[in-house]
Scaffold this motif. Structure first.
Motif, PDB file in Angstrom:
ATOM      1  N   PHE A 168       9.830  -8.265  -9.940  1.00  0.00           N
ATOM      2  CA  PHE A 168      10.147  -8.581  -8.548  1.00  0.00           C
ATOM      3  C   PHE A 168       8.991  -9.294  -7.850  1.00  0.00           C
ATOM      4  O   PHE A 168       9.197 -10.229  -7.067  1.00  0.00           O
ATOM      5  CB  PHE A 168      10.487  -7.286  -7.800  1.00  0.00           C
ATOM      6  CG  PHE A 168      10.627  -7.446  -6.315  1.00  0.00           C
ATOM      7  CD1 PHE A 168      11.827  -7.836  -5.756  1.00  0.00           C
ATOM      8  CD2 PHE A 168       9.541  -7.209  -5.473  1.00  0.00           C
ATOM      9  CE1 PHE A 168      11.966  -7.991  -4.383  1.00  0.00           C
ATOM     10  CE2 PHE A 168       9.666  -7.362  -4.099  1.00  0.00           C
ATOM     11  CZ  PHE A 168      10.881  -7.758  -3.548  1.00  0.00           C
ATOM     12  N   LEU A 169       7.739  -8.877  -8.138  1.00  0.00           N
ATOM     13  CA  LEU A 169       6.573  -9.387  -7.414  1.00  0.00           C
ATOM     14  C   LEU A 169       6.136 -10.782  -7.865  1.00  0.00           C
ATOM     15  O   LEU A 169       5.652 -11.574  -7.046  1.00  0.00           O
ATOM     16  CB  LEU A 169       5.396  -8.417  -7.574  1.00  0.00           C
ATOM     17  CG  LEU A 169       5.493  -7.072  -6.856  1.00  0.00           C
ATOM     18  CD1 LEU A 169       4.324  -6.184  -7.246  1.00  0.00           C
ATOM     19  CD2 LEU A 169       5.541  -7.255  -5.342  1.00  0.00           C
ATOM     20  N   LYS A 170       6.280 -11.091  -9.127  1.00  0.00           N
ATOM     21  CA  LYS A 170       5.712 -12.341  -9.645  1.00  0.00           C
ATOM     22  C   LYS A 170       6.204 -13.590  -8.920  1.00  0.00           C
ATOM     23  O   LYS A 170       5.415 -14.497  -8.644  1.00  0.00           O
ATOM     24  CB  LYS A 170       5.946 -12.430 -11.156  1.00  0.00           C
ATOM     25  CG  LYS A 170       4.974 -11.532 -11.924  1.00  0.00           C
ATOM     26  CD  LYS A 170       5.170 -11.593 -13.427  1.00  0.00           C
ATOM     27  CE  LYS A 170       4.142 -10.710 -14.129  1.00  0.00           C
ATOM     28  NZ  LYS A 170       4.350 -10.683 -15.594  1.00  0.00           N
ATOM     29  N   GLN A 205       3.067 -15.167  -1.309  1.00  0.00           N
ATOM     30  CA  GLN A 205       3.267 -14.527  -0.008  1.00  0.00           C
ATOM     31  C   GLN A 205       2.361 -13.312   0.184  1.00  0.00           C
ATOM     32  O   GLN A 205       2.372 -12.704   1.252  1.00  0.00           O
ATOM     33  CB  GLN A 205       4.729 -14.086   0.136  1.00  0.00           C
ATOM     34  CG  GLN A 205       5.732 -15.211  -0.035  1.00  0.00           C
ATOM     35  CD  GLN A 205       7.159 -14.694  -0.069  1.00  0.00           C
ATOM     36  OE1 GLN A 205       7.563 -13.887   0.763  1.00  0.00           O
ATOM     37  NE2 GLN A 205       7.929 -15.163  -1.040  1.00  0.00           N
ATOM     38  N   LEU A 206       1.583 -12.949  -0.840  1.00  0.00           N
ATOM     39  CA  LEU A 206       0.783 -11.726  -0.787  1.00  0.00           C
ATOM     40  C   LEU A 206      -0.650 -12.012  -0.366  1.00  0.00           C
ATOM     41  O   LEU A 206      -1.176 -13.102  -0.590  1.00  0.00           O
ATOM     42  CB  LEU A 206       0.784 -11.047  -2.168  1.00  0.00           C
ATOM     43  CG  LEU A 206       2.165 -10.676  -2.734  1.00  0.00           C
ATOM     44  CD1 LEU A 206       2.013 -10.062  -4.117  1.00  0.00           C
ATOM     45  CD2 LEU A 206       2.921  -9.745  -1.796  1.00  0.00           C
ATOM     46  N   CYS A 235      -3.626  -7.743  -2.467  1.00  0.00           N
ATOM     47  CA  CYS A 235      -2.414  -7.473  -3.227  1.00  0.00           C
ATOM     48  C   CYS A 235      -2.300  -8.361  -4.462  1.00  0.00           C
ATOM     49  O   CYS A 235      -1.730  -7.950  -5.474  1.00  0.00           O
ATOM     50  CB  CYS A 235      -1.186  -7.629  -2.339  1.00  0.00           C
ATOM     51  SG  CYS A 235      -0.967  -6.229  -1.215  1.00  0.00           S
ATOM     52  N   LEU A 236      -2.847  -9.559  -4.403  1.00  0.00           N
ATOM     53  CA  LEU A 236      -2.887 -10.399  -5.605  1.00  0.00           C
ATOM     54  C   LEU A 236      -3.668  -9.708  -6.715  1.00  0.00           C
ATOM     55  O   LEU A 236      -3.292  -9.765  -7.889  1.00  0.00           O
ATOM     56  CB  LEU A 236      -3.523 -11.753  -5.269  1.00  0.00           C
ATOM     57  CG  LEU A 236      -2.642 -12.739  -4.499  1.00  0.00           C
ATOM     58  CD1 LEU A 236      -3.433 -13.994  -4.159  1.00  0.00           C
ATOM     59  CD2 LEU A 236      -1.403 -13.098  -5.316  1.00  0.00           C
ATOM     60  N   ARG A 237      -4.760  -9.054  -6.337  1.00  0.00           N
ATOM     61  CA  ARG A 237      -5.536  -8.293  -7.321  1.00  0.00           C
ATOM     62  C   ARG A 237      -4.752  -7.070  -7.807  1.00  0.00           C
ATOM     63  O   ARG A 237      -4.769  -6.733  -8.993  1.00  0.00           O
ATOM     64  CB  ARG A 237      -6.864  -7.863  -6.693  1.00  0.00           C
ATOM     65  CG  ARG A 237      -7.839  -7.221  -7.681  1.00  0.00           C
ATOM     66  CD  ARG A 237      -9.126  -6.803  -7.013  1.00  0.00           C
ATOM     67  NE  ARG A 237      -8.920  -5.646  -6.136  1.00  0.00           N
ATOM     68  CZ  ARG A 237      -8.952  -5.696  -4.805  1.00  0.00           C
ATOM     69  NH1 ARG A 237      -9.177  -6.831  -4.175  1.00  0.00           N
ATOM     70  NH2 ARG A 237      -8.746  -4.603  -4.077  1.00  0.00           N
ATOM     71  N   GLN A 275       2.587  -9.556   6.273  1.00  0.00           N
ATOM     72  CA  GLN A 275       3.197 -10.512   5.356  1.00  0.00           C
ATOM     73  C   GLN A 275       3.547  -9.859   4.025  1.00  0.00           C
ATOM     74  O   GLN A 275       4.577 -10.177   3.409  1.00  0.00           O
ATOM     75  CB  GLN A 275       2.259 -11.698   5.122  1.00  0.00           C
ATOM     76  CG  GLN A 275       1.016 -11.369   4.297  1.00  0.00           C
ATOM     77  CD  GLN A 275      -0.008 -12.479   4.285  1.00  0.00           C
ATOM     78  OE1 GLN A 275      -0.441 -12.924   5.337  1.00  0.00           O
ATOM     79  NE2 GLN A 275      -0.393 -12.913   3.095  1.00  0.00           N
ATOM     80  N   CYS A 276       2.719  -8.919   3.573  1.00  0.00           N
ATOM     81  CA  CYS A 276       2.995  -8.214   2.314  1.00  0.00           C
ATOM     82  C   CYS A 276       4.163  -7.249   2.483  1.00  0.00           C
ATOM     83  O   CYS A 276       5.001  -7.100   1.590  1.00  0.00           O
ATOM     84  CB  CYS A 276       1.756  -7.467   1.840  1.00  0.00           C
ATOM     85  SG  CYS A 276       0.379  -8.557   1.424  1.00  0.00           S
ATOM     86  N   HIS A 277       4.199  -6.593   3.641  1.00  0.00           N
ATOM     87  CA  HIS A 277       5.304  -5.675   3.916  1.00  0.00           C
ATOM     88  C   HIS A 277       6.628  -6.425   3.926  1.00  0.00           C
ATOM     89  O   HIS A 277       7.632  -5.971   3.360  1.00  0.00           O
ATOM     90  CB  HIS A 277       5.071  -4.978   5.251  1.00  0.00           C
ATOM     91  CG  HIS A 277       5.877  -3.722   5.418  1.00  0.00           C
ATOM     92  ND1 HIS A 277       7.210  -3.746   5.786  1.00  0.00           N
ATOM     93  CD2 HIS A 277       5.548  -2.416   5.258  1.00  0.00           C
ATOM     94  CE1 HIS A 277       7.668  -2.519   5.850  1.00  0.00           C
ATOM     95  NE2 HIS A 277       6.682  -1.681   5.530  1.00  0.00           N
ATOM     96  N   ALA A 278       6.634  -7.602   4.561  1.00  0.00           N
ATOM     97  CA  ALA A 278       7.854  -8.401   4.619  1.00  0.00           C
ATOM     98  C   ALA A 278       8.267  -8.897   3.229  1.00  0.00           C
ATOM     99  O   ALA A 278       9.455  -8.893   2.877  1.00  0.00           O
ATOM    100  CB  ALA A 278       7.650  -9.588   5.561  1.00  0.00           C
TER     101      ALA A 278
END
Length: 251
Positions: free
Chosen positions: A118-120, A125-126, A130-132, A148-151
């Motif tokens: 899902f994240l890739k 947008q992260l 969060c990229l780490r 932005q990460c929450h969205a």
């Protein structure tokens, strides 16, 4: 760990929390050979490397309890009720208890694969943190407070949908125990822990008067920590309280 070179060049490491030290002491004194459960507590200074801000200090003090030696969900209920009664007796305003289940290690492995898929496509947008985390611990992306990460993760798969039967039964009994004690709670399916030795129950208490850094106590089961430290599997649950935040929240 908060590790840095001292002025004379020696390396210093300051402890970030108390649970791992309690478990090491438990092992060192051969309590793992004792079949009876143990209820322990600690209090002392801890340290963090992150940038200090309101309610988040470089040095802070923690009080914690550990219930070691049982898999019973009612041990979880006892620990949570102790935490809730403590804060309630202090009459702290706007208390909220949030609950989630992290499942067993095997549950999370299946979930992580689905979460990564899902994240890739959403990495652009992260935030940088969060990229780490996507590479090191993708569950922590769900706990990010950056809007932005929450969205970007609003429609992420939920761990609770990947729980095995044993995990579901354990969590249901914990919630039933809290209901029996009339302890109010709400489910927070984004509540996670950053280390793989945590499992099953996770919980956190927040206080409405503290702003962004509003968590005053948190804990959960860490059924895998004893194995990480090289001894026989020993099940345990506990919590820690940040005392400076409790002082800030006092009426």
């Amino acid at each position: 760990m908060y590790t840095f070179p001292d002025r004379d060049g020696s390396s210093l490491t300051l402890r970030p929390e108390g649970t791992a030290g309690v478990v090491r002491s438990f092992i060192e004194h051969n309590f793992t050979q004792d079949p009876t459960c143990k209820k322990l507590y600690y209090i002392g200074p801890m340290f963090r490397h992150e940038r200090p801000q309101a309610g988040r200090f470089r040095q802070f003090h923690q009080f914690g309890v550990e219930f070691i030696g049982t898999t019973s969900p009612f041990a979880d209920v006892e620990v949570i009720s102790l935490l809730w009664r403590y804060f309630s007796e202090l009459q702290l305003p706007g208390l909220t208890l949030e609950m989630n289940s992290l499942g067993e290690f095997s549950d999370r492995q299946v979930y992580k694969e689905n979460l990564l898929a899902f994240l890739k496509p959403k990495v652009e947008q992260l935030c940088s943190n969060c990229l780490r985390r996507v590479a090191t611990n993708p569950l922590r992306v769900l706990d990010c407070k950056v809007p932005q990460c929450h969205a970007a993760t609003e429609d992420a798969p939920q761990l609770i949908d990947f729980l095995g039967q044993r995990s579901k039964e354990h969590f249901d009994l914990v919630l039933a125990g809290l209901d029996a004690l009339s302890i109010p709670y709400r489910l927070n399916l984004r509540l996670v822990r950053g280390l793989d030795y945590y499992s099953m129950t996770a919980f956190e208490v927040s206080c409405s008067s503290l702003g962004a850094q509003n968590a005053i106590g948190a804990g959960g089961r860490y059924n895998g920590l004893f194995e990480v430290l090289g001894v026989i599997p020993t099940r345990a649950v506990g919590y820690a309280i940040g005392l400076e935040r409790v002082l800030l929240a006092l009426p």
